[in-house]
Design a protein around this motif. Sequence first.
Motif, PDB file in Angstrom:
ATOM      1  N   SER A 190      38.719  47.806  46.513  1.00 26.26           N
ATOM      2  CA  SER A 190      39.765  46.826  46.185  1.00 26.26           C
ATOM      3  C   SER A 190      39.592  46.349  44.747  1.00 26.26           C
ATOM      4  O   SER A 190      38.475  46.042  44.306  1.00 26.26           O
ATOM      5  CB  SER A 190      39.688  45.627  47.136  1.00 26.26           C
ATOM      6  OG  SER A 190      39.996  45.991  48.452  1.00 26.26           O
ATOM      7  N   GLY A 191      40.705  46.264  44.043  1.00 24.03           N
ATOM      8  CA  GLY A 191      40.640  45.831  42.653  1.00 24.03           C
ATOM      9  C   GLY A 191      40.042  44.450  42.479  1.00 24.03           C
ATOM     10  O   GLY A 191      39.412  44.152  41.452  1.00 24.03           O
ATOM     11  N   ASN A 192      40.192  43.591  43.500  1.00 20.22           N
ATOM     12  CA  ASN A 192      39.712  42.214  43.371  1.00 20.22           C
ATOM     13  C   ASN A 192      38.204  42.062  43.522  1.00 20.22           C
ATOM     14  O   ASN A 192      37.691  40.950  43.403  1.00 20.22           O
ATOM     15  CB  ASN A 192      40.438  41.300  44.371  1.00 20.22           C
ATOM     16  CG  ASN A 192      40.289  41.765  45.814  1.00 20.22           C
ATOM     17  OD1 ASN A 192      39.486  42.641  46.122  1.00 20.22           O
ATOM     18  ND2 ASN A 192      41.075  41.174  46.702  1.00 20.22           N
ATOM     19  N   VAL A 193      37.484  43.170  43.787  1.00 17.45           N
ATOM     20  CA  VAL A 193      36.016  43.072  43.870  1.00 17.45           C
ATOM     21  C   VAL A 193      35.321  43.851  42.767  1.00 17.45           C
ATOM     22  O   VAL A 193      34.090  43.813  42.656  1.00 17.45           O
ATOM     23  CB  VAL A 193      35.483  43.534  45.248  1.00 17.45           C
ATOM     24  CG1 VAL A 193      36.103  42.718  46.359  1.00 17.45           C
ATOM     25  CG2 VAL A 193      35.715  45.017  45.468  1.00 17.45           C
ATOM     26  N   VAL A 194      36.088  44.556  41.950  1.00 19.23           N
ATOM     27  CA  VAL A 194      35.486  45.410  40.928  1.00 19.23           C
ATOM     28  C   VAL A 194      34.609  44.605  39.974  1.00 19.23           C
ATOM     29  O   VAL A 194      33.473  44.982  39.670  1.00 19.23           O
ATOM     30  CB  VAL A 194      36.583  46.180  40.158  1.00 19.23           C
ATOM     31  CG1 VAL A 194      36.006  46.832  38.902  1.00 19.23           C
ATOM     32  CG2 VAL A 194      37.207  47.244  41.050  1.00 19.23           C
ATOM     33  N   SER A 195      35.115  43.470  39.492  1.00 20.54           N
ATOM     34  CA  SER A 195      34.333  42.658  38.551  1.00 20.54           C
ATOM     35  C   SER A 195      33.057  42.134  39.197  1.00 20.54           C
ATOM     36  O   SER A 195      32.000  42.092  38.553  1.00 20.54           O
ATOM     37  CB  SER A 195      35.179  41.496  38.030  1.00 20.54           C
ATOM     38  OG  SER A 195      36.216  41.966  37.207  1.00 20.54           O
ATOM     39  N   ASP A 196      33.144  41.742  40.452  1.00 14.48           N
ATOM     40  CA  ASP A 196      31.953  41.247  41.154  1.00 14.48           C
ATOM     41  C   ASP A 196      30.898  42.343  41.275  1.00 14.48           C
ATOM     42  O   ASP A 196      29.700  42.102  41.064  1.00 14.48           O
ATOM     43  CB  ASP A 196      32.323  40.741  42.548  1.00 14.48           C
ATOM     44  CG  ASP A 196      33.143  39.460  42.508  1.00 14.48           C
ATOM     45  OD1 ASP A 196      33.121  38.785  41.463  1.00 14.48           O
ATOM     46  OD2 ASP A 196      33.795  39.148  43.519  1.00 14.48           O
ATOM     47  N   LEU A 197      31.318  43.543  41.641  1.00 13.76           N
ATOM     48  CA  LEU A 197      30.376  44.657  41.753  1.00 13.76           C
ATOM     49  C   LEU A 197      29.724  44.942  40.407  1.00 13.76           C
ATOM     50  O   LEU A 197      28.498  45.108  40.319  1.00 13.76           O
ATOM     51  CB  LEU A 197      31.095  45.910  42.265  1.00 13.76           C
ATOM     52  CG  LEU A 197      31.675  45.866  43.687  1.00 13.76           C
ATOM     53  CD1 LEU A 197      32.405  47.172  43.996  1.00 13.76           C
ATOM     54  CD2 LEU A 197      30.590  45.604  44.723  1.00 13.76           C
ATOM     55  N   CYS A 254      40.979  47.254  31.623  1.00 15.55           N
ATOM     56  CA  CYS A 254      42.294  47.846  31.377  1.00 15.55           C
ATOM     57  C   CYS A 254      43.249  47.783  32.559  1.00 15.55           C
ATOM     58  O   CYS A 254      44.450  48.039  32.384  1.00 15.55           O
ATOM     59  CB  CYS A 254      42.116  49.316  30.964  1.00 15.55           C
ATOM     60  SG  CYS A 254      41.096  49.554  29.497  1.00 15.55           S
ATOM     61  N   CYS A 255      42.740  47.489  33.748  1.00 13.81           N
ATOM     62  CA  CYS A 255      43.594  47.574  34.952  1.00 13.81           C
ATOM     63  C   CYS A 255      43.452  46.330  35.820  1.00 13.81           C
ATOM     64  O   CYS A 255      43.363  46.432  37.053  1.00 13.81           O
ATOM     65  CB  CYS A 255      43.225  48.820  35.763  1.00 13.81           C
ATOM     66  SG  CYS A 255      43.274  50.361  34.852  1.00 13.81           S
ATOM     67  N   LYS A 256      43.445  45.182  35.226  1.00 11.73           N
ATOM     68  CA  LYS A 256      43.171  43.951  35.964  1.00 11.73           C
ATOM     69  C   LYS A 256      44.169  43.667  37.074  1.00 11.73           C
ATOM     70  O   LYS A 256      43.834  43.010  38.065  1.00 11.73           O
ATOM     71  CB  LYS A 256      43.143  42.762  34.984  1.00 11.73           C
ATOM     72  CG  LYS A 256      41.967  42.781  34.022  1.00 11.73           C
ATOM     73  CD  LYS A 256      41.991  41.571  33.109  1.00 11.73           C
ATOM     74  CE  LYS A 256      40.806  41.588  32.156  1.00 11.73           C
ATOM     75  NZ  LYS A 256      40.828  40.418  31.240  1.00 11.73           N
ATOM     76  N   GLU A 257      45.392  44.135  36.940  1.00 12.65           N
ATOM     77  CA  GLU A 257      46.424  43.834  37.925  1.00 12.65           C
ATOM     78  C   GLU A 257      46.570  44.923  38.994  1.00 12.65           C
ATOM     79  O   GLU A 257      47.417  44.824  39.870  1.00 12.65           O
ATOM     80  CB  GLU A 257      47.771  43.633  37.224  1.00 12.65           C
ATOM     81  CG  GLU A 257      47.757  42.571  36.137  1.00 12.65           C
ATOM     82  CD  GLU A 257      47.279  41.215  36.655  1.00 12.65           C
ATOM     83  OE1 GLU A 257      47.693  40.836  37.768  1.00 12.65           O
ATOM     84  OE2 GLU A 257      46.499  40.557  35.953  1.00 12.65           O
ATOM     85  N   VAL A 258      45.745  45.954  38.920  1.00  9.84           N
ATOM     86  CA  VAL A 258      45.842  47.074  39.862  1.00  9.84           C
ATOM     87  C   VAL A 258      45.136  46.710  41.166  1.00  9.84           C
ATOM     88  O   VAL A 258      44.061  46.106  41.166  1.00  9.84           O
ATOM     89  CB  VAL A 258      45.232  48.352  39.250  1.00  9.84           C
ATOM     90  CG1 VAL A 258      45.220  49.490  40.261  1.00  9.84           C
ATOM     91  CG2 VAL A 258      46.016  48.759  38.006  1.00  9.84           C
ATOM     92  N   ASP A 259      45.741  47.078  42.284  1.00  9.38           N
ATOM     93  CA  ASP A 259      45.235  46.660  43.593  1.00  9.38           C
ATOM     94  C   ASP A 259      44.008  47.439  44.051  1.00  9.38           C
ATOM     95  O   ASP A 259      43.142  46.888  44.740  1.00  9.38           O
ATOM     96  CB  ASP A 259      46.329  46.806  44.657  1.00  9.38           C
ATOM     97  CG  ASP A 259      47.491  45.857  44.419  1.00  9.38           C
ATOM     98  OD1 ASP A 259      47.246  44.737  43.945  1.00  9.38           O
ATOM     99  OD2 ASP A 259      48.642  46.252  44.709  1.00  9.38           O
ATOM    100  N   TYR A 260      43.923  48.721  43.679  1.00  7.92           N
ATOM    101  CA  TYR A 260      42.829  49.545  44.196  1.00  7.92           C
ATOM    102  C   TYR A 260      42.307  50.489  43.124  1.00  7.92           C
ATOM    103  O   TYR A 260      43.061  50.984  42.279  1.00  7.92           O
ATOM    104  CB  TYR A 260      43.287  50.379  45.399  1.00  7.92           C
ATOM    105  CG  TYR A 260      43.723  49.560  46.580  1.00  7.92           C
ATOM    106  CD1 TYR A 260      42.802  48.974  47.441  1.00  7.92           C
ATOM    107  CD2 TYR A 260      45.080  49.368  46.844  1.00  7.92           C
ATOM    108  CE1 TYR A 260      43.212  48.216  48.522  1.00  7.92           C
ATOM    109  CE2 TYR A 260      45.507  48.614  47.923  1.00  7.92           C
ATOM    110  CZ  TYR A 260      44.562  48.040  48.756  1.00  7.92           C
ATOM    111  OH  TYR A 260      44.967  47.287  49.826  1.00  7.92           O
ATOM    112  N   LEU A 261      41.025  50.766  43.214  1.00 11.96           N
ATOM    113  CA  LEU A 261      40.385  51.801  42.411  1.00 11.96           C
ATOM    114  C   LEU A 261      40.021  52.948  43.348  1.00 11.96           C
ATOM    115  O   LEU A 261      39.384  52.739  44.385  1.00 11.96           O
ATOM    116  CB  LEU A 261      39.133  51.248  41.731  1.00 11.96           C
ATOM    117  CG  LEU A 261      38.329  52.182  40.822  1.00 11.96           C
ATOM    118  CD1 LEU A 261      37.584  51.361  39.768  1.00 11.96           C
ATOM    119  CD2 LEU A 261      37.310  53.009  41.601  1.00 11.96           C
TER     120      LEU A 261
END
Length: 207
Positions: free
Chosen positions: A102-109, A25-32
């Motif tokens: 960082s949002g760009n590592v969420v999928s990897d985690l 739902c938040c693919k473009e968000v920079d941080y979680l």
Amino acid sequence: MTNIGDVYENLSLKILSGLNWFQTCCKEVDYLFKVDDDMFVQVNKLINMLQKKDKNSRLILGNISRGWKPVRNPKSKYYITQEQYDRELYPDFATGPSYIISGNVVSDLFNSAKDEKYLHLEDVFVTGILGELNNVTKINVPEFRNNANRIPVRFMGCTMENTITIHKVLPEEQEEFENLAQNPSCHRRRGTHPSFKKNSQNIQNKP
């Protein structure tokens, strides 16, 4: 939404469910921002800190614990068997009450969790084990006060000027913390409360 049971052994499952929701739902968000419900957060200071970071970096930000050993005492809440985790030390990890991913590592985690042995200690598992596996840089943020013991607001004084998150804040204290944050009182010397200096170093490493 998730139907995961709200029990201690499911902590990592709950966080992974959150990561899955974020990447959907938040693919473009920079941080979680992961934060427990007993935290006081100075949102403006949090935003100001993040605005100074490189949004393209792969980061975990928080109160980073280093050199922690698994607890082998079966009577402990944090007991971990050799079968669950057989290394002598945990990887560096961000303590659970509050941290930033960082949002760009969420999928990897999230994706790497499927192939790793499950550990219910979510801060160790998600930010430590999975963070290490995915070469995520972990940065200590001293302003994340994930203290082990509760510090009443009357002992905070001008310490509020150097905090972003504070742990173990009661619901009825939130307004008082907010008022102090808006007008920090420096009449007391920082660290007057005897447990403050100790606990700011002796951070809680479990949710």
